[in-house]
Design a protein around this motif. Structure first.
Motif, mmCIF file in Angstrom:
data_model
loop_
_atom_site.group_PDB
_atom_site.id
_atom_site.type_symbol
_atom_site.label_atom_id
_atom_site.label_comp_id
_atom_site.label_asym_id
_atom_site.label_seq_id
_atom_site.Cartn_x
_atom_site.Cartn_y
_atom_site.Cartn_z
ATOM 1 N N ASP B 211 -39.088 -25.229 68.395
ATOM 2 C CA ASP B 211 -38.992 -23.988 67.617
ATOM 3 C C ASP B 211 -37.708 -23.212 67.897
ATOM 4 O O ASP B 211 -37.148 -22.600 66.998
ATOM 5 N N TYR B 212 -37.224 -23.238 69.178
ATOM 6 C CA TYR B 212 -36.064 -22.401 69.468
ATOM 7 C C TYR B 212 -34.806 -22.932 68.800
ATOM 8 O O TYR B 212 -33.864 -22.176 68.564
ATOM 9 N N ARG B 214 -34.854 -24.139 65.766
ATOM 10 C CA ARG B 214 -35.025 -23.548 64.433
ATOM 11 C C ARG B 214 -34.609 -22.072 64.468
ATOM 12 O O ARG B 214 -33.908 -21.596 63.583
ATOM 13 N N THR B 215 -35.015 -21.366 65.550
ATOM 14 C CA THR B 215 -34.622 -19.964 65.688
ATOM 15 C C THR B 215 -33.106 -19.832 65.704
ATOM 16 O O THR B 215 -32.540 -18.975 65.033
ATOM 17 N N VAL B 221 -26.483 -19.713 63.920
ATOM 18 C CA VAL B 221 -25.663 -20.379 64.930
ATOM 19 C C VAL B 221 -25.151 -21.702 64.346
ATOM 20 O O VAL B 221 -25.870 -22.405 63.645
ATOM 21 N N GLY B 222 -23.882 -22.027 64.641
ATOM 22 C CA GLY B 222 -23.300 -23.256 64.119
ATOM 23 C C GLY B 222 -23.874 -24.484 64.795
ATOM 24 O O GLY B 222 -24.382 -24.399 65.907
ATOM 25 N N SER B 225 -22.923 -25.474 68.452
ATOM 26 C CA SER B 225 -23.534 -24.613 69.456
ATOM 27 C C SER B 225 -25.044 -24.850 69.541
ATOM 28 O O SER B 225 -25.637 -24.778 70.620
ATOM 29 N N ARG B 229 -25.732 -25.512 73.338
ATOM 30 C CA ARG B 229 -26.372 -24.421 74.075
ATOM 31 C C ARG B 229 -27.887 -24.486 74.002
ATOM 32 O O ARG B 229 -28.574 -24.026 74.906
ATOM 33 N N HIS B 230 -28.420 -24.991 72.890
ATOM 34 C CA HIS B 230 -29.878 -24.955 72.738
ATOM 35 C C HIS B 230 -30.514 -26.324 72.996
ATOM 36 O O HIS B 230 -31.353 -26.448 73.869
ATOM 37 N N ARG B 233 -28.943 -28.161 76.581
ATOM 38 C CA ARG B 233 -29.338 -27.421 77.782
ATOM 39 C C ARG B 233 -30.810 -27.676 78.109
ATOM 40 O O ARG B 233 -31.191 -27.845 79.252
ATOM 41 N N ASN B 234 -31.648 -27.684 77.080
ATOM 42 C CA ASN B 234 -33.072 -27.880 77.318
ATOM 43 C C ASN B 234 -33.421 -29.342 77.573
ATOM 44 O O ASN B 234 -34.469 -29.633 78.137
ATOM 45 N N LEU B 307 -30.600 -25.612 86.089
ATOM 46 C CA LEU B 307 -30.682 -25.898 84.658
ATOM 47 C C LEU B 307 -31.868 -25.218 83.992
ATOM 48 O O LEU B 307 -31.824 -24.884 82.832
ATOM 49 N N PRO B 309 -34.587 -22.140 84.486
ATOM 50 C CA PRO B 309 -35.020 -21.002 85.301
ATOM 51 C C PRO B 309 -36.518 -20.994 85.580
ATOM 52 O O PRO B 309 -36.971 -20.258 86.441
ATOM 53 N N ARG B 310 -37.288 -21.818 84.849
ATOM 54 C CA ARG B 310 -38.728 -21.834 85.102
ATOM 55 C C ARG B 310 -39.073 -22.641 86.342
ATOM 56 O O ARG B 310 -40.156 -22.545 86.873
#
Lengths: 542, 313
Positions: B211-212, B214-215, B221-222, B225, B229-230, B233-234, B307, B309-310
């Motif tokens: 979902d993030y 899609r957000t 956001v291009g 990125s 970044r999304h 990173r995940n 990488l 934070p959780r």
């Protein structure tokens, strides 16, 4: 009247070949004006989300718009180039999603995520201006201590705070249009009430028009200026909120509104005055701690309830209240830390897991999500007979019983040879009920068993549960966050908050005259409060 | 975090003790006698016994073990039976080529594989995706020595662009150092490129459906990125795990490559020591490898917390 910010004209979106219908949506006409909230209401599969995603240009590639136009302040987004769409998204149109936990990037501080929305549209901002804007936005959506919270990660925030971050992100560039896709569905009622209030406030201060997608007529009653009702990809009704809610013209709209359970409970059923079947005394459950120490959480704090044979007891509360933990302790999926749980005359709370085999048959559970609670690799029949066969029933007998049970839950016995994915959500929940009943339990625990269902399906499953408890004289523990559902089906209710029981009593009393402040707040927060609370058990109109 | 690090470093001690014991026992149980090898084919039983006594191999195994552990605690890995050199000195001489090759290989593999995997995921189902997947299958299947000799044949013997074999220390200049590492690095990295690219593709493909992502697109956001970044990173945690495992495997993988390209590294040292039953050297190198594995694992765990934070310890 000002020019519409969004004007969807005769939109059609094709489904891939071989779908259940040729078009996901067709003949859609929706307009949204500045400072207007237009609710799109429909059940799953109605095409309401497809409409929203088409507008944003975020459709999955398998879905293709085939007709019509979507004018955003006069500019057609269907014919816009990819680059232009990217510019429009986040600046002139923004979107708020259903589940703020998954919709936010878990590894990026929330302040950065808001800033990112600015970065891509307003490149001239200096660093200081940018962070000032982020803090102002966070303040605007009433997030406490914005400077600290900007550095927090999504998992460190509550559900409501996360949704506020989403809203701040959407507002970042003062969009003309905000599309909100079920923005409060994943939230608790009190949080939902706050977010709805916030959205109304913000909308008064900004000039945005809002396209608000929901399945919940309670929410519609709270927030809508105009309402569009969709069914199977088509518009069935459109009008002002007052027209649609109070004088629905289309039978489908009427059916949807009638399916909303009343928050006024029906007259009390006679419950035979027998010794309680399930009692808990001072049950506690503490998570964490242990040998290594560390933070402990008291999920249950001295909870005492009792359930008589034939009675339906509702456990009502918001997330984190401990209602599901209580159900899990009674079903002995988890071990209570302290206290007593009795089934009939037998103490079962402290029994070791290996001694629980005879108890398990007597307590059965129906879970929330029928898409995940049935094993996808086993046929419906195999799932239903597995339990009884573990308790020594012969295969032939168990199969015979499974056939009868499918009939009992209004399904064709031929379904036994099929797999869960071949059924709809409502049908799967019926199968889950049949599976639980196959064990011939004395106690049925329904853990949010109708929460994931569309309102019309929810009504049918509730009717089925009422019918079954009547026929079989079952005691039922009904865990729910939905007060309307509780009012409809429960003989008595227990209201929980932070692991404690704050109020308990017969439904008529608790709903008619709540005593505890929290119960009152909960009732007041229920969307559409007082609006659907017509005389209970009114025969369905139309 | 500090407590976590201290705890994890302390936890390496029992691991090393177990490794030391097992290696010692296995060597004593395995057939072969270093004294016989040392003495040569013509030696008499008396000569062999004399050598055994000189090396202390006639002592009971327990005494030998305790002596070895005692020296270990003082930082002394023992002396090679064959060359009579201290094991620490042997390792010190041989570690540079191995570390150099391992570093260039892993850096090159990451630099190539991660972008390949991301692009394959982004354009999944396209020809790029299919090409990356096909390369992965080939990379997994082709034996290191076959690829090594093919590259030597092509680039060193036919085209004469690069030297055939050997190693030059970085102290003698970067250019000769790196030109001699190009072919071994290419050879060794193929399998890691295949591995890392596959994992990158799979985990980025998964995060692209989140979902993030899609957000991010919904706020304009291009794509570049969105991917970095999304999505990436995940997707990083599984990728870093595989890179860590890759580094660990790499240390053993250099053995063949060092033989093919005639690099005087730890891999060659190990092979020679095993053939000669040079117990102290085998024990020393094995302990060093065990220590490196533990260190790499610790590094991976620390990378997780950076990488995601959780993840907290």
């Amino acid at each position: 009247m000002s020019a519409p910010v969004l004007d969807i004209r005769n939109l059609a979106v094709a489904l891939p070949r071989g779908g259940e219908r040729p078009n996901a949506v067709e003949g859609i006409n929706i307009t949204v004006r500045p400072r207007e909230i237009v609710c799109v209401v429909g059940e799953s599969g109605s095409g309401k989300s497809v409409t929203a995603f088409t507008t944003m240009g975020l459709l999955p590639p398998v879905l293709k718009p085939v007709a019509g136009e979507i004018l955003l302040q006069g500019e057609d987004t269907l014919t816009a180039s990819k680059a232009r769409l990217r510019e429009l998204r986040g600046s002139r149109m923004a979107m708020i999603f259903q589940e703020p936990m998954t919709a936010l990037n878990p590894v990026m501080p929330v302040g950065d995520q808001i800033a990112e929305a600015l970065d891509w549209h307003d490149t001239k901002l200096s660093r200081a201006e940018r962070s000032a804007r982020v803090l102002a936005l966070m303040d605007d959506v009433r997030l406490p201590r914005p400077a600290e919270m900007a550095k927090a990660y999504p998992h460190q925030l509550s559900g409501g705070q996360r949704q506020r971050v989403m809203i701040a992100m959407a507002l970042a560039n003062e969009p003309a249009l905000i599309i909100a896709d079920e923005p409060t569905t994943a939230l608790d009622v009190t949080t939902q009430a706050q977010i709805l209030k916030l959205m109304r406030e913000l909308q008064a201060r900004h000039d945005s028009g809002i396209l608000f997608i929901t399945h919940d007529f309670g929410v519609v009653a709270e927030i809508a200026d105009r309402v569009v009702v969709m069914r199977r990809g088509k518009l069935v009704e459109e009008g002002t909120a007052d027209e649609v809610l109070n004088h629905p013209r289309d039978p489908y709209t009427r059916m949807l509104i009638d399916a909303v359970p009343s928050a006024v409970p029906p007259p009390a059923r006679p419950i035979p005055d027998k010794a309680p079947l399930v009692t808990t005394r001072d049950v506690e459950k503490v998570y964490g701690g242990g040998v290594l120490g560390g933070r402990t959480v008291k999920a249950l704090d001295k909870v005492s309830i009792s359930l008589r044979p034939g009675e339906t007891l509702g456990i009502v509360g918001e997330s984190g209240s401990g209602k599901s933990t209580l159900a899990r302790c009674i079903a002995r999926f988890v071990d209570p830390t302290a206290g007593e749980i009795r089934l009939g005359d037998e103490e079962i709370g402290q029994k070791p897991q290996r001694a629980l085999h005879p108890i398990r048959r007597r307590i059965q559970v129906i879970f929330q999500d029928p898409y995940r609670s049935l094993n996808p690799r086993r046929t419906v029949g195999q799932s239903i007979i597995e339990g009884p066969m573990n308790y020594g029933t012969s295969r032939a007998e168990a199969w015979e019983r499974a056939r009868d049970l499918l009939k009992l839950v209004d399904m064709e016995p031929a379904g036994l040879d099929r797999y869960p994915h071949e059924f709809s959500g409502g049908q799967r929940q019926r199968i889950a009920i049949a599976r639980a009943l196959a064990m011939q339990p004395e106690v049925l625990i329904a853990d949010e068993a109708v929460s994931a269902l569309d309102v019309s399906v929810q009504k049918q499953v509730l009717e089925l549960l009422e019918d079954i408890r009547e026929k079989l004289g079952l005691a039922m523990l009904f865990i729910t966050h939905d007060l309307r559902v509780a009012a409809r089906i429960c003989d008595s209710v227990v209201v929980m908050l932070n692991g404690k029981v704050v109020e308990a009593g017969p439904s008529g009393e608790v709903f008619g005259n709540p005593q505890h402040d929290y119960t009152k707040a909960l009732f007041a927060a229920a969307p559409g409060h007082g609006r659907f609370d017509k005389a209970p058990r009114a025969p369905a109109a139309g | 975090m500090g407590r976590f690090l201290a705890g994890r470093i302390l936890a390496t001690i029992p691991v090393l003790v177990v490794v030391a014991t097992v290696v010692f026992l296995l060597l004593r149980l395995a057939p072969g006698d270093p004294a016989a090898i040392l003495a040569g084919d013509a030696a008499s039983p008396e000569q062999i016994a004399a050598i055994r006594a000189r090396l202390g191999l006639d002592e009971p195994p327990l005494t030998q073990f305790l002596e070895w552990i005692g020296r270990l605690l003082r930082g002394d890995l023992g002396t090679s039976i064959i060359s009579n050199q201290p094991v620490t000195k042997l390792i010190g001489e041989r570690i540079e080529p191995t570390l150099a090759l391992a570093t260039t290989t892993i850096l090159f593999a990451i630099a190539v594989a991660v972008p390949l995997g991301v692009v394959a995921a982004w354009r999944h189902g396209s020809w790029i995706d299919r090409a990356v997947m096909a390369f992965s299958v080939i990379g997994f299947s082709i034996p290191i020595f076959v690829l090594g000799y093919l590259l030597i044949f092509g680039f060193a013997m036919e085209l004469r662009w690069l030297p055939v074999q050997g190693y030059t220390s970085i102290r003698e200049g970067f250019l000769p150092f790196i030109t001699r590492l190009v072919l071994p690095t290419l050879t060794l990295s193929v399998i890691y490129i295949a591995l890392i690219a596959r994992i990158t593709r799979a985990s980025v493909l998964e995060t692209l459906g989140e979902d993030y992502v899609r957000t991010a697109r919904a706020k304009g956001v291009g794509e570049r990125s969105v991917l970095s970044r999304h999505a990436l990173r995940n997707a990083a945690v599984p990728i870093v795990s595989v890179i860590g495992i890759g580094i660990a495997l790499l240390i053993s993988g250099v053995v063949v490559t060092e033989s093919v390209f005639n690099l005087p590294g730890l891999g060659r040292l190990t092979v020679d020591a095993v053939l000669a039953r040079d117990y102290p050297v085998i024990q020393g190198v094995t302990l060093l490898f065990a220590f490196l594995y533990v260190l790499i694992n610790l590094g991976i765990d620390v990378a997780y917390t950076l990488l995601d934070p959780r993840i907290r310890y």
